[in-house]
Design a protein around this motif. Structure first.
Motif, PDB file in Angstrom:
ATOM      1  N   UNK A 237       0.802  -1.164  -0.144  1.00 36.25           N
ATOM      2  CA  UNK A 237       0.014   0.050   0.131  1.00 36.25           C
ATOM      3  C   UNK A 237       0.790   1.346  -0.120  1.00 36.25           C
ATOM      4  N   UNK A 238       1.814   1.534   0.608  1.00 36.29           N
ATOM      5  CA  UNK A 238       2.665   2.668   0.727  1.00 36.29           C
ATOM      6  C   UNK A 238       3.111   2.956  -0.637  1.00 36.29           C
ATOM      7  N   UNK A 239       3.435   2.151  -1.279  1.00 39.34           N
ATOM      8  CA  UNK A 239       3.862   2.458  -2.726  1.00 39.34           C
ATOM      9  C   UNK A 239       3.026   2.548  -3.838  1.00 39.34           C
ATOM     10  N   UNK A 240       1.820   2.135  -3.495  1.00 40.62           N
ATOM     11  CA  UNK A 240       0.555   2.195  -4.515  1.00 40.62           C
ATOM     12  C   UNK A 240       0.340   3.736  -4.970  1.00 40.62           C
ATOM     13  N   UNK A 241      -0.122   3.862  -6.200  1.00 41.33           N
ATOM     14  CA  UNK A 241      -0.501   5.044  -6.954  1.00 41.33           C
ATOM     15  C   UNK A 241      -2.014   4.800  -7.452  1.00 41.33           C
ATOM     16  N   UNK A 242      -2.337   3.796  -7.699  1.00 39.85           N
ATOM     17  CA  UNK A 242      -3.464   3.207  -8.396  1.00 39.85           C
ATOM     18  C   UNK A 242      -3.920   2.065  -7.759  1.00 39.85           C
ATOM     19  N   UNK A 243      -5.113   1.609  -7.362  1.00 41.73           N
ATOM     20  CA  UNK A 243      -5.694   0.524  -6.620  1.00 41.73           C
ATOM     21  C   UNK A 243      -7.168   0.346  -7.504  1.00 41.73           C
ATOM     22  N   UNK A 244      -7.321  -0.917  -8.156  1.00 43.86           N
ATOM     23  CA  UNK A 244      -8.750  -1.312  -8.530  1.00 43.86           C
ATOM     24  C   UNK A 244      -9.098  -2.534  -7.774  1.00 43.86           C
ATOM     25  N   UNK A 245     -10.274  -2.290  -7.335  1.00 40.95           N
ATOM     26  CA  UNK A 245     -10.703  -3.697  -6.354  1.00 40.95           C
ATOM     27  C   UNK A 245     -12.258  -3.910  -6.502  1.00 40.95           C
ATOM     28  N   UNK A 246     -12.689  -4.864  -6.372  1.00 39.61           N
ATOM     29  CA  UNK A 246     -14.116  -4.912  -6.099  1.00 39.61           C
ATOM     30  C   UNK A 246     -14.806  -4.354  -5.032  1.00 39.61           C
ATOM     31  N   UNK A 247     -16.086  -4.030  -4.723  1.00 42.04           N
ATOM     32  CA  UNK A 247     -16.654  -3.591  -3.585  1.00 42.04           C
ATOM     33  C   UNK A 247     -16.417  -4.709  -2.614  1.00 42.04           C
ATOM     34  N   UNK A 248     -15.816  -3.990  -1.290  1.00 41.74           N
ATOM     35  CA  UNK A 248     -15.616  -4.762  -0.094  1.00 41.74           C
ATOM     36  C   UNK A 248     -16.333  -4.294   0.769  1.00 41.74           C
ATOM     37  N   UNK A 249     -16.504  -4.897   2.122  1.00 41.24           N
ATOM     38  CA  UNK A 249     -16.994  -4.340   3.215  1.00 41.24           C
ATOM     39  C   UNK A 249     -16.071  -3.299   4.010  1.00 41.24           C
ATOM     40  N   UNK A 250     -16.551  -2.603   4.608  1.00 42.79           N
ATOM     41  CA  UNK A 250     -15.793  -1.647   5.555  1.00 42.79           C
ATOM     42  C   UNK A 250     -14.707  -2.308   6.446  1.00 42.79           C
ATOM     43  N   UNK A 251     -14.986  -3.573   6.929  1.00 40.40           N
ATOM     44  CA  UNK A 251     -14.025  -4.353   7.578  1.00 40.40           C
ATOM     45  C   UNK A 251     -12.744  -4.409   6.743  1.00 40.40           C
ATOM     46  N   UNK A 252     -12.717  -4.435   5.464  1.00 41.16           N
ATOM     47  CA  UNK A 252     -11.609  -4.811   4.576  1.00 41.16           C
ATOM     48  C   UNK A 252     -11.057  -3.491   4.124  1.00 41.16           C
ATOM     49  N   UNK A 253     -12.131  -2.484   3.919  1.00 42.57           N
ATOM     50  CA  UNK A 253     -11.736  -1.340   3.197  1.00 42.57           C
ATOM     51  C   UNK A 253     -10.673  -0.281   4.247  1.00 42.57           C
ATOM     52  N   UNK A 254     -10.910  -0.523   5.455  1.00 38.30           N
ATOM     53  CA  UNK A 254      -9.930  -0.083   6.433  1.00 38.30           C
ATOM     54  C   UNK A 254      -8.361  -0.251   6.051  1.00 38.30           C
ATOM     55  N   UNK A 255      -8.339  -1.147   5.384  1.00 42.46           N
ATOM     56  CA  UNK A 255      -6.667  -1.431   4.942  1.00 42.46           C
ATOM     57  C   UNK A 255      -6.203  -0.257   4.024  1.00 42.46           C
ATOM     58  N   UNK A 256      -7.268   0.543   3.250  1.00 40.95           N
ATOM     59  CA  UNK A 256      -6.945   1.597   2.390  1.00 40.95           C
ATOM     60  C   UNK A 256      -6.051   2.651   3.258  1.00 40.95           C
ATOM     61  N   UNK A 257      -6.132   2.560   4.410  1.00 45.77           N
ATOM     62  CA  UNK A 257      -5.259   3.872   5.356  1.00 45.77           C
ATOM     63  C   UNK A 257      -3.821   3.518   4.984  1.00 45.77           C
ATOM     64  N   UNK A 258      -3.318   2.288   4.446  1.00 47.76           N
ATOM     65  CA  UNK A 258      -1.892   2.086   4.260  1.00 47.76           C
ATOM     66  C   UNK A 258      -1.345   2.753   3.158  1.00 47.76           C
ATOM     67  N   UNK A 259      -2.491   3.090   2.089  1.00 47.85           N
ATOM     68  CA  UNK A 259      -2.191   3.633   0.861  1.00 47.85           C
ATOM     69  C   UNK A 259      -1.786   5.146   0.888  1.00 47.85           C
ATOM     70  N   UNK A 260      -0.827   5.691   1.577  1.00 46.82           N
ATOM     71  CA  UNK A 260      -0.810   6.915   1.812  1.00 46.82           C
ATOM     72  C   UNK A 260      -0.500   7.528   0.663  1.00 46.82           C
ATOM     73  N   UNK A 261      -0.059   7.174  -0.750  1.00 48.13           N
ATOM     74  CA  UNK A 261       0.315   8.008  -1.680  1.00 48.13           C
ATOM     75  C   UNK A 261      -0.798   7.701  -2.815  1.00 48.13           C
ATOM     76  N   UNK A 262      -1.802   7.272  -2.630  1.00 48.12           N
ATOM     77  CA  UNK A 262      -2.633   6.748  -3.427  1.00 48.12           C
ATOM     78  C   UNK A 262      -3.327   7.874  -4.245  1.00 48.12           C
ATOM     79  N   UNK A 263      -3.389   7.810  -5.758  1.00 51.90           N
ATOM     80  CA  UNK A 263      -3.860   8.622  -6.517  1.00 51.90           C
ATOM     81  C   UNK A 263      -5.099   8.488  -7.228  1.00 51.90           C
TER      82      UNK A 263
END
Length: 396
Positions: A237-263
């Motif tokens: 996540x820390x190096x990701x600029x683009x992320x494409x995922x299906x719809x996920x529950x909030x319990x899994x979406x919490x991991x997005x907080x690691x994508x600090x450089x996401x564009x």
């Protein structure tokens, strides 16, 4: 204006379009390029370069003719071999189909090959003859697209240590093979198929450099438990600029907080209010679907949930410091209000009509990305549906 008076620059643009058309699942327009290569010496030279830029081989006779044209014993053959940048191979077991031996010869004949597209869904693939030869002679290949239902497919990544961009289509949840992880250090991975520990194994040498990750496909639902997804995003996540995922529950979406450089974040489904709050300030492009849009047509009013989400979305649009593009995959309703929200801050609002994205031929090019979203070629099916939707919108 006759063709003879057209500027050469315009003619060359037409040749480039014929060589790499937007409807890229159709392949280059070889008939057009062959005809133009006979027009004149100047146009013919450029047409031949475009003709050999992207090559598709699916039959033995095609591979034999290709090999004869690229005869290394002639100056012209060596010149043509250096022009090939993309090679699309379809291995087939039926009579007349392209064999692995001919594929090997074609691949090794192209010294400047950048992208290899390999379809081995209908043929066995023996890795043993490849390991020593390809590692020493195919180090220039940086992009690989592979479609496979073969049990030996997991080993193929180890043959190309120089890979940076990979698209993998499979219906088989591969097991981790014996040996070390692939040496390739990927900056982009499109994984279209079931996800298991094999994906984590493939990316072991890409920590800190993976920038684009797609785990969504309309044909293959994501199969990944919470722990695997959290491990994947926590690691990369820390190096990701683009992320494409299906719809996920909030319990899994919490991991997005690691994508600090996401564009860029693309979600093939609903985006919850909780997920909006987790998005980093670096987001420039946000894409999602909004199923509640249909409630207005069915009931004549906007539900409380829809109103609540729109309030959260409005707050996000008004406060997101980097947001440049919002892609709203939806029905016709509610689009006016969304457009007004985006106009306030000069944000481009792209409204895509359902159904999305079940279309052939729409795929992003593999390569370095300067900004998001990428341009997406449009298939005839999508064009037809958009025309129908536009007519419906005008009539209603």
């Amino acid at each position: 204006m006759t063709p003879a008076t057209l500027p050469y620059e315009l003619l060359f643009d037409c040749l480039d379009f014929a060589a790499t058309p937007p409807l890229n699942f159709l392949g280059p327009d070889y008939k057009c390029l062959r005809s133009l290569s006979l027009v004149s010496k100047q146009i013919g030279s450029y047409a031949q370069k475009a003709l050999f830029r992207s090559v598709i081989l699916s039959k033995s006779r095609h591979a034999l003719a290709f090999g004869n044209a690229l005869n290394p014993g002639t100056e012209r053959g060596r010149w043509l071999a250096g022009l090939v940048k993309t090679l699309r191979i379809q291995l087939r077991i039926h009579r007349g189909g392209l064999t692995q031996k001919l594929f090997t010869a074609a691949l090794l004949a192209c010294p400047n090959l950048f992208e290899l597209e390999l379809d081995i869904s209908d043929a066995p693939f023996d890795m043993s003859p490849f390991a020593t030869v390809f590692i020493s002679r195919a180090s220039h290949i940086q992009a690989l697209r592979i479609a496979s239902s073969s049990g030996t497919a997991p080993d193929i990544l180890s043959v190309f240590p120089s890979l940076k961009f990979v698209e993998f289509k499979t219906a088989i949840p591969f097991r981790i093979p014996h040996g070390c992880p692939p040496a390739c250090r990927l900056t982009e991975l499109h994984w279209l198929g079931p996800v298991n520990d094999y994906l984590l194994w493939v990316l072991q040498n890409s920590v800190g450099i993976l920038e684009v990750l797609s785990l969504a496909s309309p044909r293959f639902p994501l199969i990944m438990d919470k722990d695997r997804f959290e491990c994947l995003i926590h690691t990369h996540g820390p190096s990701l600029r683009s992320l494409h995922i299906p719809s996920l529950p909030d319990s899994q979406m919490v991991s997005i907080r690691h994508c600090s450089q996401l564009e860029e974040l693309i979600i093939d489904g609903m985006l919850s209010e909780g997920a909006l709050a987790l998005l980093p300030e670096t987001i420039e492009h946000l894409q999602f679907q909004f199923a509640c849009c249909y409630e207005r047509e069915l009931s004549g009013r906007v539900s409380g949930y829809t109103h609540s989400f729109l309030s959260y979305l409005a707050h996000f649009i008004e406060t997101a410091p980097s947001l440049l593009t919002l892609t709203w995959v939806h029905d016709i309703t509610l689009s006016k209000r969304l457009q007004e929200l985006c106009d306030r801050r000069g944000i481009l609002c792209r409204r895509w009509i359902q159904p999305y994205p079940m279309y052939r031929g729409e795929r992003q090019e593999l390569g370095y990305v300067d900004s998001f979203p990428r341009a997406l070629p449009m298939s005839p099916l999508r064009a037809s549906d958009l025309a129908s939707a536009t007519k419906y919108a005008q009539e209603n």
